[in-house]
Design an enzyme around this catalytic site. Structure first.
Site, PDB file in Angstrom:
ATOM      1  N   LYS A  36      18.294   5.241  42.062  1.00 12.73           N
ATOM      2  CA  LYS A  36      18.413   6.562  41.434  1.00 12.73           C
ATOM      3  C   LYS A  36      17.429   6.631  40.273  1.00 12.73           C
ATOM      4  CE  LYS A  36      21.865   9.738  39.475  1.00 12.73           C
ATOM      5  NZ  LYS A  36      23.308   9.950  39.278  1.00 12.73           N
ATOM      6  N   ARG A  66      16.317  12.735  43.310  1.00 13.11           N
ATOM      7  CA  ARG A  66      15.782  11.580  42.576  1.00 13.11           C
ATOM      8  C   ARG A  66      16.435  10.283  43.031  1.00 13.11           C
ATOM      9  NH1 ARG A  66      18.407  11.693  36.618  1.00 13.11           N
ATOM     10  NH2 ARG A  66      20.337  12.748  37.129  1.00 13.11           N
ATOM     11  N   ASP A 119      11.771  16.172  37.997  1.00 14.25           N
ATOM     12  CA  ASP A 119      10.752  15.122  38.082  1.00 14.25           C
ATOM     13  C   ASP A 119      11.143  13.906  38.920  1.00 14.25           C
ATOM     14  OD1 ASP A 119      12.654  14.024  36.461  1.00 14.25           O
ATOM     15  OD2 ASP A 119      11.422  13.991  34.646  1.00 14.25           O
ATOM     16  N   GLY A 120      12.393  13.850  39.372  1.00 15.86           N
ATOM     17  CA  GLY A 120      12.804  12.718  40.206  1.00 15.86           C
ATOM     18  C   GLY A 120      13.139  11.465  39.416  1.00 15.86           C
ATOM     19  N   ASP A 138      28.502  18.800  46.223  1.00 14.21           N
ATOM     20  CA  ASP A 138      27.488  17.778  46.501  1.00 14.21           C
ATOM     21  C   ASP A 138      27.796  16.479  45.765  1.00 14.21           C
ATOM     22  OD1 ASP A 138      26.817  19.708  44.357  1.00 14.21           O
ATOM     23  OD2 ASP A 138      25.219  18.295  43.886  1.00 14.21           O
ATOM     24  N   ASN A 139      28.793  16.493  44.895  1.00 17.97           N
ATOM     25  CA  ASN A 139      29.182  15.275  44.191  1.00 17.97           C
ATOM     26  C   ASN A 139      30.546  14.766  44.666  1.00 17.97           C
ATOM     27  OD1 ASN A 139      26.818  15.345  42.717  1.00 17.97           O
ATOM     28  ND2 ASN A 139      27.734  16.381  40.961  1.00 17.97           N
ATOM     29  N   ARG A 145      28.071  13.267  51.462  1.00 19.06           N
ATOM     30  CA  ARG A 145      28.912  14.110  50.605  1.00 19.06           C
ATOM     31  C   ARG A 145      29.452  15.308  51.374  1.00 19.06           C
ATOM     32  NH1 ARG A 145      25.714  13.170  45.792  1.00 19.06           N
ATOM     33  NH2 ARG A 145      24.662  11.220  46.286  1.00 19.06           N
ATOM     34  N   ARG A 178      22.220   1.841  43.224  1.00 20.01           N
ATOM     35  CA  ARG A 178      23.604   2.111  43.615  1.00 20.01           C
ATOM     36  C   ARG A 178      23.862   1.515  45.002  1.00 20.01           C
ATOM     37  NH1 ARG A 178      24.931   8.325  42.164  1.00 20.01           N
ATOM     38  NH2 ARG A 178      23.746   8.828  44.041  1.00 20.01           N
TER      39      ARG A 178
HETATM   40  P1  AMP Z   1      23.625  16.368  39.894  1.00 15.97           P
HETATM   41  O1  AMP Z   1      24.227  17.502  39.144  1.00 15.97           O
HETATM   42  O2  AMP Z   1      23.071  15.251  39.044  1.00 15.97           O
HETATM   43  O3  AMP Z   1      24.510  15.854  40.979  1.00 15.97           O
HETATM   44  O4  AMP Z   1      22.314  16.949  40.609  1.00 15.97           O
HETATM   45  C1  AMP Z   1      22.297  18.085  41.409  1.00 15.97           C
HETATM   46  C2  AMP Z   1      21.030  18.096  42.206  1.00 15.97           C
HETATM   47  O5  AMP Z   1      19.896  18.060  41.334  1.00 15.97           O
HETATM   48  C3  AMP Z   1      20.855  16.943  43.170  1.00 15.97           C
HETATM   49  O6  AMP Z   1      20.170  17.441  44.284  1.00 15.97           O
HETATM   50  C4  AMP Z   1      20.004  15.997  42.381  1.00 15.97           C
HETATM   51  O7  AMP Z   1      19.268  15.105  43.196  1.00 15.97           O
HETATM   52  C5  AMP Z   1      19.073  16.956  41.646  1.00 15.97           C
HETATM   53  N1  AMP Z   1      18.520  16.383  40.423  1.00 15.97           N
HETATM   54  C6  AMP Z   1      19.169  16.116  39.271  1.00 15.97           C
HETATM   55  N2  AMP Z   1      18.335  15.587  38.361  1.00 15.97           N
HETATM   56  C7  AMP Z   1      17.117  15.524  38.943  1.00 15.97           C
HETATM   57  C8  AMP Z   1      15.819  15.075  38.525  1.00 15.97           C
HETATM   58  N3  AMP Z   1      15.598  14.594  37.311  1.00 15.97           N
HETATM   59  N4  AMP Z   1      14.817  15.159  39.426  1.00 15.97           N
HETATM   60  C9  AMP Z   1      15.010  15.654  40.656  1.00 15.97           C
HETATM   61  N5  AMP Z   1      16.186  16.087  41.096  1.00 15.97           N
HETATM   62  C10 AMP Z   1      17.230  16.041  40.265  1.00 15.97           C
HETATM   63 MG    MG Z   2      24.740  14.799  42.422  1.00 13.91          MG
END
Ligand code: AMP
Ligand code: MG
Length: 527
Positions: free
Chosen positions: A124, A104, A136-137, A271-272, A201, A194
């Site tokens: 974002k 997203r 949903d992005g 990934d973070n 990462r 951002r």
């Molecule tokens: P996060 O835990 O927020 O770092 O997200 C982990 C993964 O899920 C990353 O690839 C994010 O881009 C994806 N992600 C989180 N929330 C959404 C969302 N609402 N729509 C699409 N991808 C998401």
């Molecule tokens: Mg993330």
């Protein structure tokens, strides 16, 4: 219209996904996929950061213009922007999760400012990408305000972080089940812009190694070193090791900062983890109110508490170990990688001790005695609910000049830090008072005057941090259409180490109503 110069090196130098249609898929042998933000119906500015705008060379008129809202809601692209989502993988909660990627987030391009500094601008919550998996992005207002405010607060605390230019409402509703308990609700949608030199990462490298795509791995590594670590020599195994060592040191430094201010990231998946040692991806993060090393704000992690405050430095090392595995195909030697990982622990420990010394106002460390003094303090703080931020701030007021001081007077400046009066038993108090006497004795061997010590301590022990309940109050009023508290918090968090007369209400400990309120003490990954 503002003149903005783009030079999209990541886009132009690294392998692209040849598919240009936007549908969910596995993307092989590519660092990114081209994708456009969705058009939103009624974009509205909530807030923007003046400092980030200045850093990017944006003037105020532009930031307050309709163009600005259209651009940073994704409705309009400037000449030179080439939007794309990045491909990466990651270990989530200890397990390899395969391809993740910007699900997203959409990078708009790399802006070069008048000093020649390079920043990637990223939206974002700007709509689905090939990496959205089942989601949903989009993003909602509460998590966008949290990311916006915290990035800026961290920066002003002197902590490496990605930045945030703006937060805008999209005018759309987004449905979220905040606690994954079968109660989905519509919430206002929002987008944060951002800003960071890079959004690469640990997981950006892991994905290629996991797929055996070593040539793309090498390209991304060489690109990252040339772009973000330009002081390192030509690529090759020796340089890769020096680079890994620097990543370890930067990550350790970041952990020391988080420990210093009581920040809990909440989702330290690989990934973070930023390759340049920045705080990245503000999700269910939180700030310690009472000092409790076992605390995590993330309800999704409530069981194992993998990402609890006190565990963060160790998890960072675990993540670095995963990064070492990802880099191994380019280095082909285990031992030097292992040595560097071991050095991480040593480097972290010595940096942590120096940091703690400065929190206590000590100019130099006196070996084991000082270590015991620090450890005894931390174990005493845990015994009763003690506000970490207030405690260290008030510790600067401990009198060292007056030798006649009685015990009640000695502990008095600290009383404000305690949450529950009944916990202040005689036995607890005498423990703390004993410690304070030892501390005073230690201070008498210090080379600083009272005023100098206070100045040193106040420069590392913030008065203002983005307490969970403060962010929640700003979210509540913003949801009702009043964005003034977001802007006021942004303003206060610009000078976290200053007293700021008149702003004391933002330095108060968590009120009782916030103790168990969602958003104030508990957060989930739903955002
Ligand atoms: P996060 O835990 O927020 O770092 O997200 C982990 C993964 O899920 C990353 O690839 C994010 O881009 C994806 N992600 C989180 N929330 C959404 C969302 N609402 N729509 C699409 N991808 C998401
Ligand atoms: Mg993330």
């Amino acid at each position: 219209m503002q003149q903005i110069q783009f030079d999209n090196q990541f886009f132009n130098h690294l392998p692209a996904d040849p598919e240009n249609k936007n549908f969910i898929r596995q993307v092989h042998e590519a660092c990114y996929s081209s994708v456009k933000p969705v058009i939103v119906s009624r974009p509205e500015l909530v807030a923007y950061s003046q400092e980030v705008a200045e850093m990017l060379g944006f003037d105020q008129t532009f930031c307050q213009s309709d163009d600005f809202v259209q651009i940073f809601s994704g409705n309009k692209q400037l000449d030179g922007m080439q939007p794309y989502a990045m491909c990466y993988g990651g270990h989530q909660f200890g397990n390899w999760a395969g391809q993740l990627g910007d699900g997203r987030a959409i990078n708009l391009g790399e802006l070069v400012n008048s000093k020649g500094e390079r920043f990637t601008l990223q939206l974002k919550g700007a709509g689905p990408t090939p990496y959205s998996r089942s989601a949903d992005g989009l993003a909602v207002l509460r998590s966008s305000i949290r990311e916006f405010l915290c990035s800026e607060a961290m920066h002003h605390l002197g902590i490496p972080t990605t930045r945030a230019l703006s937060v805008v409402l999209t005018g759309e509703q987004v449905v979220r089940d905040m606690f994954y308990d079968g109660n989905p609700e519509p919430e206002p949608g929002a987008i944060v812009c951002r800003v960071s030199p890079t959004f690469t990462r640990f997981g950006s490298f892991e994905i290629f190694t996991s797929r055996g795509e070593t040539e793309v791995l090498r390209q991304l590594v060489d690109y990252t070193i040339a772009t973000d670590f330009p002081h390192l020599p030509e690529p090759g195994p020796e340089t890769y090791l020096a680079w890994f060592n620097e990543i370890c040191q930067r990550t350790a430094t970041l952990m020391v900062h988080w420990m210093r201010v009581g920040f809990v990231h909440g989702v330290m998946n690989t990934d973070n983890m930023s390759i340049t040692g920045l705080t990245i991806d503000y999700g269910p993060y939180g700030w310690l109110d009472d000092y409790n090393p076992d605390w995590t704000p993330n309800t999704t992690d409530a069981q194992g508490k993998r990402y609890r405050y006190g565990h963060q430095p160790h998890i960072a090392q675990w993540n670095l170990f995963k990064l070492a595995n990802a880099l191994y195909p380019l280095i082909q030697q285990t031992e030097p990688l292992q040595d560097i990982l071991n050095d991480y622990a040593e480097f972290y420990n010595s940096s942590w001790q120096q940091m703690m010394a400065s929190k206590l106002g000590l100019t130099e460390l006196k070996g084991e005695t000082d270590e015991t003094l620090m450890m005894d303090l931390l174990s005493t703080l845990k015994l009763v609910e003690t506000d970490m931020t207030i405690f260290f701030r008030k510790l600067a007021l401990i009198d060292t000049d007056n030798n006649q001081i009685n015990n009640e007077e000695l502990i008095k400046p600290l009383l404000e830090a305690y949450y529950v009066e009944e916990q202040l038993t005689d036995s607890y108090k005498s423990k703390m008072i004993d410690w304070l006497h030892r501390y005073r004795k230690r201070l008498s061997e210090n080379s600083l005057s009272y005023a100098e010590r206070k100045e040193l301590m106040n420069s590392v022990n913030p008065k203002y941090v983005l307490r969970n309940y403060l962010a929640q109050q700003a979210i509540d009023s913003s949801t009702e259409g009043d964005h003034s508290l977001v802007n006021e918090l942004l303003e206060v968090m610009r000078r976290p180490y200053d007293e700021q007369p008149g702003k004391e209400k933002f330095a108060q400990k968590r009120p009782d109503w916030a103790r168990h309120r969602p958003g104030c003490s508990m957060l989930s990954c739903s955002s």
